[in-house]
Motif scaffolding. Structure first.
Motif, PDB file in Angstrom:
ATOM      1  N   THR A 161       0.847  -1.096  -0.048  1.00  0.00           N
ATOM      2  CA  THR A 161       0.001   0.002  -0.034  1.00  0.00           C
ATOM      3  C   THR A 161       0.948   1.313   0.147  1.00  0.00           C
ATOM      4  O   THR A 161       2.069   1.440   0.549  1.00  0.00           O
ATOM      5  CB  THR A 161      -1.048   0.012   1.151  1.00  0.00           C
ATOM      6  OG1 THR A 161      -0.128  -0.167   2.328  1.00  0.00           O
ATOM      7  CG2 THR A 161      -1.874  -1.245   1.045  1.00  0.00           C
ATOM      8  N   GLY A 162       0.379   2.311  -0.506  1.00  0.00           N
ATOM      9  CA  GLY A 162       1.184   3.469  -0.674  1.00  0.00           C
ATOM     10  C   GLY A 162       1.023   4.323  -1.925  1.00  0.00           C
ATOM     11  O   GLY A 162       0.487   3.704  -2.907  1.00  0.00           O
ATOM     12  N   THR A 163       1.286   5.442  -2.024  1.00  0.00           N
ATOM     13  CA  THR A 163       1.336   6.121  -3.491  1.00  0.00           C
ATOM     14  C   THR A 163       2.884   6.560  -3.712  1.00  0.00           C
ATOM     15  O   THR A 163       3.679   6.697  -2.891  1.00  0.00           O
ATOM     16  CB  THR A 163       0.505   7.666  -3.406  1.00  0.00           C
ATOM     17  OG1 THR A 163       1.192   8.337  -2.155  1.00  0.00           O
ATOM     18  CG2 THR A 163      -1.065   7.141  -3.039  1.00  0.00           C
ATOM     19  N   TYR A 164       3.015   6.730  -5.232  1.00  0.00           N
ATOM     20  CA  TYR A 164       4.223   6.802  -5.509  1.00  0.00           C
ATOM     21  C   TYR A 164       4.271   8.046  -6.523  1.00  0.00           C
ATOM     22  O   TYR A 164       3.135   8.210  -7.292  1.00  0.00           O
ATOM     23  CB  TYR A 164       4.904   5.738  -6.469  1.00  0.00           C
ATOM     24  CG  TYR A 164       5.109   4.593  -5.367  1.00  0.00           C
ATOM     25  CD1 TYR A 164       6.527   4.383  -4.450  1.00  0.00           C
ATOM     26  CD2 TYR A 164       4.235   3.582  -5.141  1.00  0.00           C
ATOM     27  CE1 TYR A 164       6.801   3.283  -3.825  1.00  0.00           C
ATOM     28  CE2 TYR A 164       4.306   2.724  -4.000  1.00  0.00           C
ATOM     29  CZ  TYR A 164       5.532   2.490  -3.537  1.00  0.00           C
ATOM     30  OH  TYR A 164       5.808   1.322  -2.852  1.00  0.00           O
ATOM     31  N   GLU A 179       7.696   3.290   7.487  1.00  0.00           N
ATOM     32  CA  GLU A 179       8.256   2.017   7.211  1.00  0.00           C
ATOM     33  C   GLU A 179       9.461   1.783   7.186  1.00  0.00           C
ATOM     34  O   GLU A 179      10.057   0.924   7.625  1.00  0.00           O
ATOM     35  CB  GLU A 179       7.486   1.461   6.087  1.00  0.00           C
ATOM     36  CG  GLU A 179       6.026   1.363   6.521  1.00  0.00           C
ATOM     37  CD  GLU A 179       4.959   0.836   5.306  1.00  0.00           C
ATOM     38  OE1 GLU A 179       5.742   0.763   3.920  1.00  0.00           O
ATOM     39  OE2 GLU A 179       4.072   0.237   5.345  1.00  0.00           O
ATOM     40  N   ASP A 203      10.423   7.292   4.658  1.00  0.00           N
ATOM     41  CA  ASP A 203       8.868   7.237   5.622  1.00  0.00           C
ATOM     42  C   ASP A 203       8.968   6.449   6.510  1.00  0.00           C
ATOM     43  O   ASP A 203       9.827   5.839   6.914  1.00  0.00           O
ATOM     44  CB  ASP A 203       7.906   6.632   4.421  1.00  0.00           C
ATOM     45  CG  ASP A 203       8.259   5.075   3.973  1.00  0.00           C
ATOM     46  OD1 ASP A 203       9.381   4.535   4.317  1.00  0.00           O
ATOM     47  OD2 ASP A 203       7.238   4.277   3.780  1.00  0.00           O
ATOM     48  N   CYS A 211      10.008   9.436   0.089  1.00  0.00           N
ATOM     49  CA  CYS A 211      10.991   8.520   0.858  1.00  0.00           C
ATOM     50  C   CYS A 211      12.354   8.545   0.219  1.00  0.00           C
ATOM     51  O   CYS A 211      12.305   7.885  -1.167  1.00  0.00           O
ATOM     52  CB  CYS A 211      10.518   7.219   1.360  1.00  0.00           C
ATOM     53  SG  CYS A 211      11.913   6.158   2.230  1.00  0.00           S
ATOM     54  N   LYS A 226       8.469   5.802  -1.836  1.00  0.00           N
ATOM     55  CA  LYS A 226       7.093   6.051  -1.359  1.00  0.00           C
ATOM     56  C   LYS A 226       6.793   7.386  -0.749  1.00  0.00           C
ATOM     57  O   LYS A 226       7.540   7.961  -0.086  1.00  0.00           O
ATOM     58  CB  LYS A 226       6.650   5.039  -0.367  1.00  0.00           C
ATOM     59  CG  LYS A 226       5.141   4.736  -0.119  1.00  0.00           C
ATOM     60  CD  LYS A 226       4.970   3.904   0.874  1.00  0.00           C
ATOM     61  CE  LYS A 226       5.057   2.314   0.581  1.00  0.00           C
ATOM     62  NZ  LYS A 226       4.669   1.579   1.623  1.00  0.00           N
ATOM     63  N   ASN A 227       5.570   7.906  -1.123  1.00  0.00           N
ATOM     64  CA  ASN A 227       5.150   9.175  -0.516  1.00  0.00           C
ATOM     65  C   ASN A 227       4.840   9.143   0.889  1.00  0.00           C
ATOM     66  O   ASN A 227       4.149   8.206   1.442  1.00  0.00           O
ATOM     67  CB  ASN A 227       4.040   9.869  -1.257  1.00  0.00           C
ATOM     68  CG  ASN A 227       4.597  10.212  -2.693  1.00  0.00           C
ATOM     69  OD1 ASN A 227       3.604  10.064  -3.956  1.00  0.00           O
ATOM     70  ND2 ASN A 227       5.525  10.660  -2.948  1.00  0.00           N
ATOM     71  N   PHE A 228       5.139  10.179   1.643  1.00  0.00           N
ATOM     72  CA  PHE A 228       4.624  10.121   3.092  1.00  0.00           C
ATOM     73  C   PHE A 228       4.455  11.832   3.431  1.00  0.00           C
ATOM     74  O   PHE A 228       4.892  12.495   2.639  1.00  0.00           O
ATOM     75  CB  PHE A 228       5.619   9.615   4.029  1.00  0.00           C
ATOM     76  CG  PHE A 228       6.716  10.272   4.089  1.00  0.00           C
ATOM     77  CD1 PHE A 228       7.152  11.021   5.247  1.00  0.00           C
ATOM     78  CD2 PHE A 228       7.984  10.228   3.110  1.00  0.00           C
ATOM     79  CE1 PHE A 228       8.415  11.662   5.326  1.00  0.00           C
ATOM     80  CE2 PHE A 228       9.196  10.841   3.264  1.00  0.00           C
ATOM     81  CZ  PHE A 228       9.396  11.519   4.537  1.00  0.00           C
TER      82      PHE A 228
END
Length: 353
Positions: free
Chosen positions: A233-236, A301, A299, A271, A276-278
């Motif tokens: 899960t997550g956005t890029y 994680e 991020d 990140c 990954k976006n955060f």
């Protein structure tokens, strides 16, 4: 409270940085310098990582333990291959266990589970086998999410039940008879005694805590019949601040800034490791400001993964004390390939205290 920064193996010391004594003024100046920017902090962390590679370490983190093997243990007696375990006795292959008695192959078990075998998640249980998340129950086999139950086999998500098989109620006599038939068939198929098949997990191995403690790549996980999540899960690619544009100092960051500085709470970051976006939350930003810590460039994680990498693995090697003239041998989570100087408890105490 003693003030130490990036130091190891010190006792009864104050105002030390990288194990070197400094004045109070020098300590505060150096601390502020390290925390003044993300680059300075990362540089200090890397230096400390290299510094620790040459440090003397005790073979295991054990306190008030007798006849035990494992790491991060407290007040344990006759526990073999235990990790993050306390107040337990007569156990084998247990982790994240508290007050566990006469158990084998257990993880996340608390408040006196007794005579359990092959259980993940237990609280005040007795005679539970091959099950997951069992609370205040007894005589349970092959069950999942059980609360206050007794004498049940192969069911899921029930509370305050007795003599149930596959979520169906039976009399005591019917239960005992049918249970023996099922176990007999499972033995013929060679599956009785195995844990619940990992293929039934709703998660990929790389989505679980198992990946933090026992890392595996996709090939290794699938060879052991674990599921794997190709895309977590997550956005890029949605970042509004590029990787190299994240502010270096906490002073350059603000909420609703009147002076043109970055309003970090409205920005999407990327990140530096996994891409990954955060985002930064208000409570998080307040913490960084209060502690004078620069913003993270990873991020949460990847930060968690970095912290976990600093722990010893849940694996043991048979080694000999590296102190010259000492012939003590032990089981340790420090592999022979590591560069730390591993001592037995006696030699370590003589050297450090």
């Amino acid at each position: 409270m003693p003030k130490l920064y990036f130091s190891t193996n010190l006792r009864h010391k104050n105002y030390h940085i990288f194990n070197k004594p400094v004045s109070k003024k020098e300590f505060e100046q150096k601390r502020k310098e390290i925390l003044s920017s993300y680059s300075n902090l990362e540089k200090a962390k890397k230096e400390f990582s290299e510094f620790k590679k040459k440090a003397i370490v005790k073979y295991a983190y054990q306190i008030k333990c007798h006849n035990t093997t494992g790491d991060y243990m407290y007040n344990c007696h006759d526990v073999k291959y235990g990790f993050d375990t306390e107040n337990s006795k007569n156990c084998r292959y247990v982790a994240d266990a508290e007050s566990t008695i006469d158990c084998w192959d257990m993880n996340n078990t608390y408040y006196k589970p007794e005579l359990n075998l092959d259980v993940m998640g237990a609280l005040q249980t007795y005679n539970v086998k091959h099950s997951v998340y069992v609370l205040t129950s007894s005589n349970i086999e092959y069950c999942d999410s059980v609360h206050n139950c007794e004498s049940c086999f192969g069911f899921i998500g029930l509370k305050k039940k007795k003599y149930c098989i596959l979520n169906k109620q039976y009399s005591k006599e019917e239960y005992e008879k049918l249970k023996e038939i099922i176990i007999g068939n499972m033995k013929k198929e060679g599956v009785y005694g195995d844990f619940i098949s990992p293929e039934l997990s709703p998660f990929g191995y790389n989505e679980t805590l198992a990946q933090s403690y026992i890392p595996m790549n996709e090939k290794e996980a699938k060879e052991k019949n674990f599921n794997w999540q190709d895309k977590t899960t997550g956005t890029y690619g949605k970042e509004t601040i590029k990787e190299g544009e994240i502010p270096e100092t906490i002073e350059d960051v603000s909420e609703n800034p009147p002076d043109g500085r970055v309003d970090i709470l409205k920005e999407i970051l990327v990140c530096s490791d996994c891409k990954k976006n955060f985002r930064i939350t208000s409570a998080e930003l307040n913490f960084y400001k209060r502690m004078h810590i620069p913003l993270p460039h990873k991020d949460f994680e990847c930060r968690h993964k970095e912290r976990m990498s600093k722990r010893n693995p849940r694996k043991l090697w048979h080694r000999k004390c590296m102190k010259s003239g000492c012939n003590n041998e032990f089981e340790t989570a420090y592999s022979p390939e590591r560069t730390e100087i591993v001592y037995c408890e006696q030699c370590y105490n003589q050297e450090v205290y």
